[in-house]
Motif scaffolding. Structure first.
Motif, PDB file in Angstrom:
ATOM      1  N   ARG A  73       0.844  -1.192   0.000  1.00  0.00           N
ATOM      2  CA  ARG A  73       0.000   0.000   0.000  1.00  0.00           C
ATOM      3  C   ARG A  73       0.882   1.245   0.000  1.00  0.00           C
ATOM      4  NH1 ARG A  73      -3.880  -1.305   4.448  1.00  0.00           N
ATOM      5  NH2 ARG A  73      -2.849   0.447   5.443  1.00  0.00           N
ATOM      6  N   PRO A  74       0.412   2.330  -0.624  1.00  0.00           N
ATOM      7  CA  PRO A  74       1.215   3.566  -0.590  1.00  0.00           C
ATOM      8  C   PRO A  74       1.326   4.080   0.841  1.00  0.00           C
ATOM      9  CG  PRO A  74      -0.540   3.745  -2.208  1.00  0.00           C
ATOM     10  CD  PRO A  74      -0.789   2.499  -1.444  1.00  0.00           C
ATOM     11  N   THR A  75       2.509   4.566   1.208  1.00  0.00           N
ATOM     12  CA  THR A  75       2.700   5.113   2.551  1.00  0.00           C
ATOM     13  C   THR A  75       3.045   6.582   2.457  1.00  0.00           C
ATOM     14  OG1 THR A  75       4.963   4.332   2.422  1.00  0.00           O
ATOM     15  CG2 THR A  75       3.432   2.995   3.696  1.00  0.00           C
ATOM     16  N   LEU A  76       2.534   7.334   3.421  1.00  0.00           N
ATOM     17  CA  LEU A  76       2.737   8.776   3.438  1.00  0.00           C
ATOM     18  C   LEU A  76       3.555   9.136   4.669  1.00  0.00           C
ATOM     19  CD1 LEU A  76       1.959  11.405   2.051  1.00  0.00           C
ATOM     20  CD2 LEU A  76      -0.108  11.445   3.401  1.00  0.00           C
ATOM     21  N   GLN A  77       4.534   9.982   4.456  1.00  0.00           N
ATOM     22  CA  GLN A  77       5.403  10.367   5.561  1.00  0.00           C
ATOM     23  C   GLN A  77       5.681  11.856   5.473  1.00  0.00           C
ATOM     24  OE1 GLN A  77       9.345   8.937   5.198  1.00  0.00           O
ATOM     25  NE2 GLN A  77       9.671   8.748   7.387  1.00  0.00           N
ATOM     26  N   THR A  78       5.787  12.519   6.599  1.00  0.00           N
ATOM     27  CA  THR A  78       6.107  13.949   6.596  1.00  0.00           C
ATOM     28  C   THR A  78       7.418  14.155   7.326  1.00  0.00           C
ATOM     29  OG1 THR A  78       3.782  14.485   6.645  1.00  0.00           O
ATOM     30  CG2 THR A  78       5.294  16.229   7.219  1.00  0.00           C
ATOM     31  N   GLN A  79       8.337  14.871   6.690  1.00  0.00           N
ATOM     32  CA  GLN A  79       9.629  15.137   7.306  1.00  0.00           C
ATOM     33  C   GLN A  79       9.884  16.633   7.305  1.00  0.00           C
ATOM     34  OE1 GLN A  79      11.703  13.298   8.751  1.00  0.00           O
ATOM     35  NE2 GLN A  79      11.997  11.300   7.801  1.00  0.00           N
ATOM     36  N   TRP A  80      10.362  17.170   8.408  1.00  0.00           N
ATOM     37  CA  TRP A  80      10.785  18.572   8.450  1.00  0.00           C
ATOM     38  C   TRP A  80      12.296  18.596   8.267  1.00  0.00           C
ATOM     39  CZ3 TRP A  80       7.068  22.346   8.960  1.00  0.00           C
ATOM     40  CH2 TRP A  80       5.778  21.868   9.232  1.00  0.00           C
ATOM     41  N   PHE A  81      12.786  19.485   7.411  1.00  0.00           N
ATOM     42  CA  PHE A  81      14.213  19.413   7.107  1.00  0.00           C
ATOM     43  C   PHE A  81      14.743  20.786   6.733  1.00  0.00           C
ATOM     44  CE2 PHE A  81      14.223  20.079   2.531  1.00  0.00           C
ATOM     45  CZ  PHE A  81      12.896  19.895   2.229  1.00  0.00           C
ATOM     46  N   SER A  82      16.033  20.882   6.672  1.00  0.00           N
ATOM     47  CA  SER A  82      16.645  22.068   6.077  1.00  0.00           C
ATOM     48  C   SER A  82      17.873  21.624   5.304  1.00  0.00           C
ATOM     49  CB  SER A  82      17.020  23.102   7.133  1.00  0.00           C
ATOM     50  OG  SER A  82      17.935  22.550   8.034  1.00  0.00           O
ATOM     51  N   ILE A  83      18.173  22.364   4.251  1.00  0.00           N
ATOM     52  CA  ILE A  83      19.306  22.021   3.391  1.00  0.00           C
ATOM     53  C   ILE A  83      20.439  22.975   3.733  1.00  0.00           C
ATOM     54  CG2 ILE A  83      20.089  21.738   1.025  1.00  0.00           C
ATOM     55  CD1 ILE A  83      17.836  20.113   0.985  1.00  0.00           C
ATOM     56  N   LEU A  84      21.596  22.417   4.034  1.00  0.00           N
ATOM     57  CA  LEU A  84      22.742  23.229   4.399  1.00  0.00           C
ATOM     58  C   LEU A  84      23.421  23.765   3.143  1.00  0.00           C
ATOM     59  CD1 LEU A  84      24.021  20.736   7.073  1.00  0.00           C
ATOM     60  CD2 LEU A  84      22.649  22.779   7.426  1.00  0.00           C
ATOM     61  N   PRO A  85      24.312  24.777   3.294  1.00  0.00           N
ATOM     62  CA  PRO A  85      24.938  25.361   2.107  1.00  0.00           C
ATOM     63  C   PRO A  85      25.719  24.365   1.262  1.00  0.00           C
ATOM     64  CG  PRO A  85      25.249  26.800   3.979  1.00  0.00           C
ATOM     65  CD  PRO A  85      24.573  25.582   4.499  1.00  0.00           C
TER      66      PRO A  85
END
Lengths: 316, 266
Positions: free
Chosen positions: A209-221
């Motif tokens: 089954r399709p799974t949904l996930q939420t991630q909070w992130f930031s991209i460094l320089p």
């Protein structure tokens, strides 16, 4: 990656998001918007693939080669092949600097170049391609590119091709968006709140089954990814334990309460359509002196009993 | 140019950044004061300017420019300024022999094709020529405005392609700047305008958005300006800063103040 799996992996969790995005193969769709741009996540994925030893082919339509390579060190840049569709995609320049055949041929040529070994193809961007190619042809080419015709069991791990596509959501209608979405094995929608970016990731694993996930992130320089904790909303309402409940029946201009006598009178009232035993007796046995039925009529204020002049408008 | 706006944007004519696409957009108000600002700013910065003026006549821009301290006529005679006066040349196109290419060639065609002739005009106007004379600082393209092209029948993808080529040539190759004005109709039905505005927003480094006040017309506060920095040219600078100010347009300047801090209110 379910949260519990991530915890068991321990430190592996920090790299988990990029790895899990790249693990499935096929088409990875990155949907971004003006407010939450996706090119830095695309570059982070490109960097991750290059560090794993793969060759990365970038079809660049929206930014120049220098701008795309900016921020990568030489080890990554050596593995990165940039196919330039930015400088002269439509052959407008007089000495032709364009790639031969235009955008479609450039896209198809990528298929032939990634013949051997695992490879990653980054399309920057699918929106540009969607504006310049008919949607069905683009979808067919993408499907062939990500080698989805062969069953997952037949493809050797070495031949897996990964296609990363950057798509600007606001520029397209629901038709093309839906078509590209159905082609994708993994779909990442970028959004965020209060300055913190988040990714809503939909994994379509085969036979699951399709799974949904939420991630909070930031991209460094340097285009590595750092996971963040979900930001607490500062304007959260206080919990119910602390606020006293307000009785809505106080301070009313009308009376909602009944006195004892009123309550008794109300309870003893028989409702007109309720069939009680007294009513049954009264109907079965007509009372004394009631040989004929009576009609009790109470005229309303505007009722006129004069049959001669029912509208009451004769000036007599 | 408006010194207060320069302060907000943290820029001066001497130290202007190069290689940027600046998007000006307005919603429910007239954002042309921003066009006049950038026109006089880049002329004062000693840049070679190509001005695609599709909305007003040359004399209008000249009059406003004189209030801001630049003379467009002098700049044009010196060779610093090249102007495509849309209102005049759109009529010329029908009285010329058809073989000669014209920047607004799409007006003659039944199906408005692409804007390659317009791009060729811009390229020829701004191409750096080294013939020994004092070189201008950097080439600048200014367009007032792109929404007019949509209403003349050009598709939004064609306009985006035109801006793409201008960006590739003027910004990347020649390290110049491009400034363009677009109108945000606010109409949910107008898909073409939305595609153009969003597509340009994705390509831009700096977005200046002039909005009318939500509460309607006001004598002392003419509108609100939102400034959004995107795609910093160095990866180390903080991404996506945003500022909001309110403004009042006066005869020769525009004054900016924080929201709710208009001098008329305090």
């Amino acid at each position: 990656v379910t949260p519990s799996e991530g915890v068991r992996r321990g430190t592996g969790r920090i790299l988990g998001m990029l790895e899990s995005l790249l693990a499935l193969g096929g088409l990875v769709l990155l949907r971004d918007s003006v407010e939450w741009e996706g090119r830095s996540l695309l570059k982070a994925l490109v960097k991750k693939s290059a560090l794993c030893g793969e060759q990365v082919h970038v079809l660049g339509c929206e930014v120049s080669e220098e701008e795309f390579r900016e921020g990568f060190d030489s080890s990554i840049n050596n593995r990165l092949v940039y196919h330039d569709l930015f400088r002269d995609p439509l052959s407008w320049s007089k000495p032709g600097k364009a790639l031969p055949g235009g955008p479609l041929e450039a896209l198809r040529a990528l298929d032939k170049r990634t013949g051997s070994g695992p490879a990653t193809i980054a399309l920057d961007s699918l929106s540009w391609l969607l504006h310049h190619l008919p949607c069905p042809i683009l979808c067919q080419t993408l499907h062939a590119l990500s080698r989805q015709d062969s069953c997952p069991g037949d493809t050797l791990p070495g031949e897996q091709v990964r296609v990363l596509g950057l798509l600007h959501e606001e520029l397209h209608g629901p038709g093309p968006l839906g078509a590209l979405s159905s082609l994708a094995q993994t779909e990442v929608t970028l959004s965020g709140t209060m300055g913190q970016a988040s990714a809503h990731i939909l994994y379509r694993r085969p036979r699951q089954r399709p799974t949904l996930q939420t991630q909070w992130f930031s991209i460094l320089p340097d285009f590595s990814l750092e996971l963040q904790v979900e930001p607490l909303l500062e304007s959260q309402p206080p919990s119910d334990l602390h606020t006293p409940s307000v009785d809505p029946t106080t301070h009313l201009t009308f009376n909602l309460h009944l006195s004892k006598k009123e309550r008794e009178a109300k309870d003893s009232l028989t409702l007109p359509f309720q069939f009680s035993s007294e009513k049954q007796q009264a109907l079965l046995r007509p009372g004394l002196g009631q040989a004929t039925s009576h009609i009790f009529y109470e005229p309303d204020a505007y009722d006129d009993l004069d049959q001669e002049d029912p509208d009451d408008d004769l000036d007599v | 140019m408006f010194p207060e706006l320069n302060n907000l944007l943290n820029t001066t004519p001497e130290g202007a950044e190069q290689g940027k696409l600046t998007l000006l957009c307005d919603a429910k108000t007239d954002g042309s004061f921003l066009v006049h600002h950038f026109l006089s700013f880049y002329l004062k910065a000693n840049c070679k300017v190509c001005f695609v003026a599709l909305v007003q006549s040359f004399s209008h821009y000249n009059m406003v420019g004189q209030k801001l301290g630049v003379s467009l006529t002098t700049a044009r005679e010196r060779g610093q300024l090249v102007v495509l006066e849309g209102l005049k040349s759109a009529v010329d196109i029908f009285f010329r022999p058809q073989e000669e290419p014209h920047p607004l060639q799409f007006l003659r065609e039944a199906n408005a094709g692409d804007l390659q002739p317009l791009y060729a005009f811009v390229r020829d106007a701004l191409e750096p020529v080294d013939c020994g004379e004092a070189a201008w600082r950097c080439p600048v393209l200014l367009v007032d405005d792109l929404s007019v092209l949509l209403s003349l029948g050009v598709g939004p993808v064609a306009v985006l392609d035109f801006v793409h080529y201008c960006r590739a040539t003027v910004c990347r190759e020649w390290k110049g700047n491009v400034v363009a004005l677009v109108h945000d109709s606010g109409d949910a039905e107008d898909e073409e305008s939305d595609v153009l505005l969003n597509g340009l927003s994705h390509q831009s480094h700096l977005i200046l958005r002039a909005e009318g006040l939500a509460t309607g017309f006001c004598k002392d506060v003419h509108g609100q300006l939102r400034i959004l920095w995107r795609r910093p040219l160095q990866p180390t600078t903080p991404r996506d800063r945003s500022l909001t100010y309110q403004y009042k347009i006066q005869d020769k300047s525009v004054s900016f103040f924080a929201k709710g801090m208009s001098p008329a209110v305090l």
